[in-house]
Design a protein around this motif. Structure first.
Motif, PDB file in Angstrom:
ATOM      1  N   GLU A 159       0.849  -1.189   0.000  1.00 25.33           N
ATOM      2  CA  GLU A 159       0.000   0.000   0.000  1.00 25.33           C
ATOM      3  C   GLU A 159       0.888   1.245   0.000  1.00 25.33           C
ATOM      4  N   VAL A 160       0.379   2.310  -0.619  1.00 28.08           N
ATOM      5  CA  VAL A 160       1.072   3.603  -0.602  1.00 28.08           C
ATOM      6  C   VAL A 160       0.170   4.604   0.098  1.00 28.08           C
ATOM      7  N   GLU A 161       0.667   5.215   1.158  1.00 27.57           N
ATOM      8  CA  GLU A 161      -0.148   6.159   1.924  1.00 27.57           C
ATOM      9  C   GLU A 161      -0.451   7.400   1.084  1.00 27.57           C
ATOM     10  N   PRO A 162      -1.637   8.009   1.290  1.00 28.69           N
ATOM     11  CA  PRO A 162      -1.973   9.248   0.558  1.00 28.69           C
ATOM     12  C   PRO A 162      -0.950  10.343   0.837  1.00 28.69           C
ATOM     13  N   MET A 175       5.383   7.018   1.493  1.00 30.25           N
ATOM     14  CA  MET A 175       5.340   6.117   2.641  1.00 30.25           C
ATOM     15  C   MET A 175       4.669   4.826   2.163  1.00 30.25           C
ATOM     16  N   ARG A 177       3.617   0.779   2.743  1.00 33.41           N
ATOM     17  CA  ARG A 177       3.294  -0.214   3.771  1.00 33.41           C
ATOM     18  C   ARG A 177       3.389  -1.617   3.183  1.00 33.41           C
ATOM     19  N   LEU A 184       0.126  -4.693   9.556  1.00 33.79           N
ATOM     20  CA  LEU A 184       1.249  -3.918   9.023  1.00 33.79           C
ATOM     21  C   LEU A 184       2.537  -4.599   9.465  1.00 33.79           C
ATOM     22  N   ARG A 187       6.827  -0.466   7.567  1.00 34.83           N
ATOM     23  CA  ARG A 187       6.535   0.814   6.923  1.00 34.83           C
ATOM     24  C   ARG A 187       7.846   1.386   6.406  1.00 34.83           C
ATOM     25  N   THR A 189      10.035   4.342   4.053  1.00 31.10           N
ATOM     26  CA  THR A 189      10.116   5.620   3.355  1.00 31.10           C
ATOM     27  C   THR A 189      10.851   5.371   2.046  1.00 31.10           C
TER      28      THR A 189
END
Length: 321
Positions: A159-162, A175, A177, A184, A187, A189
């Motif tokens: 997943e890619v955070e907004p 960011m 995941r 999770l 995480r 960067t």
């Protein structure tokens, strides 16, 4: 007397023969290789060893615990003495077990390895729904990282955070995941470099500072994007903030709204107090386009207030006491 002594000696000899025979022929064999792979959780003997012997006893033996498994992709060493210690803790006599193994063996945490390149390929699929519609082509530049990330065995997803700001050409910090089921796992960067192409407005000739842009002469062309390019010309008349060169794509920072009010010019200030409108003479302290707020000076009172430009030479102040 002599016959009794001979009997004791004979019994002792026989005992010396019989006891070692039991130790040399144990009824359970444990064989452990030099390296084994184990799943996350508590390691049981059956996961690292091949057991042979009485099935009813092996059933209990195979559940002997050896400690926690290493994280996926990591390893730890276990020695022969450690295995014997764990067996003794579980109530097993060394004489009834034949342990065949090296002095120590490697226990490796089972898992799925993901290179940074593999993660980026999946990230690109996630970002496909987020790229600006004005981009006609786009891709992520190759990832040069040699990092490898490990996940537990089983299904996973990325997943890619907004982002607070949208994607842009060049470097974007994401960011990411790594998910195992709904959990999770890690995480990250991750910096990715985007190259994009879009259809942008091009000037056919130089535009001097302060000159008003004629939208009818603007040409459109597909160019490699650098960021902040305009994809449409605003409806309000625009002028150049500084000299703009021909053939260069127009950017948001290149233009500003043509002022309806100019710095130093006399203006009409409309002041609303409730439903009552009062007009006073004033002076603009800054250029202002339609809808922009600028500082103005009341010529009579010399008071400086902020007002919104509502037309040519007109500004408005509301709820001013």
């Amino acid at each position: 007397m002599r016959s009794g002594l001979i009997g004791i000696i004979f019994f002792g000899i026989m005992l010396g023969i019989v006891v070692p025979a039991q130790a040399d022929n144990p009824n359970i064999q444990i064989t452990i290789p030099e390296s084994v792979e184990v799943k996350p959780g508590v390691i049981q003997l059956q996961q690292v060893a091949r057991l042979a012997g009485d099935p009813s006893r092996i059933q209990r033996l195979q559940r002997v615990e050896l400690g926690e498994a290493p994280d996926p992709g990591q390893f730890r060493w276990m020695s022969k003495n450690y295995i014997l210690y764990r067996l003794a803790q579980a109530g097993w006599d060394r004489s009834e077990i034949q342990l065949m193994m090296p002095d120590r063996f490697q226990v490796v945490g089972a898992g799925i390895s993901l290179s940074a390149t593999a993660i980026q390929e999946q990230v690109q699929s996630v970002l496909a729904s987020r790229v600006p519609q004005e981009w006609t082509q786009w891709s992520l530049l190759p990832n040069q990282s040699s990092m490898v990330y490990w996940l537990p065995p089983g299904p996973y997803r990325i997943e890619v955070e907004p982002m607070e700001t949208g994607l842009k050409p060049g470097t974007n910090v994401l960011m990411v995941r790594l998910m195992t089921g709904e959990k999770l796992w890690r995480r990250l960067t991750m910096a990715v470099r985007i190259q994009a192409i879009g259809r942008v407005p091009i000037l056919p000739a130089d535009l001097e500072r302060g000159a008003v842009l004629d939208k009818t002469i603007v040409q459109w062309d597909e160019r490699a994007l650098k960021g902040n390019e305009l994809f449409q010309i605003p409806d309000e008349p625009q002028r150049a903030k500084y000299r703009l060169r021909r053939g260069e794509p127009l950017r948001e920072r290149d233009l500003e709204i043509v002022p309806k009010v100019f710095k130093g010019s006399h203006i009409t200030i409309e002041v609303y107090i409730g439903q009552t409108r009062v007009q006073v003479r004033g002076r603009a302290l800054r250029d202002g386009g339609l809808g922009q707020m600028i500082p103005v000076e009341n010529i009579t009172s010399r008071k400086v207030i902020n007002a919104v430009v509502i037309g040519t030479g007109k500004v408005e102040v509301r709820n001013h006491g």
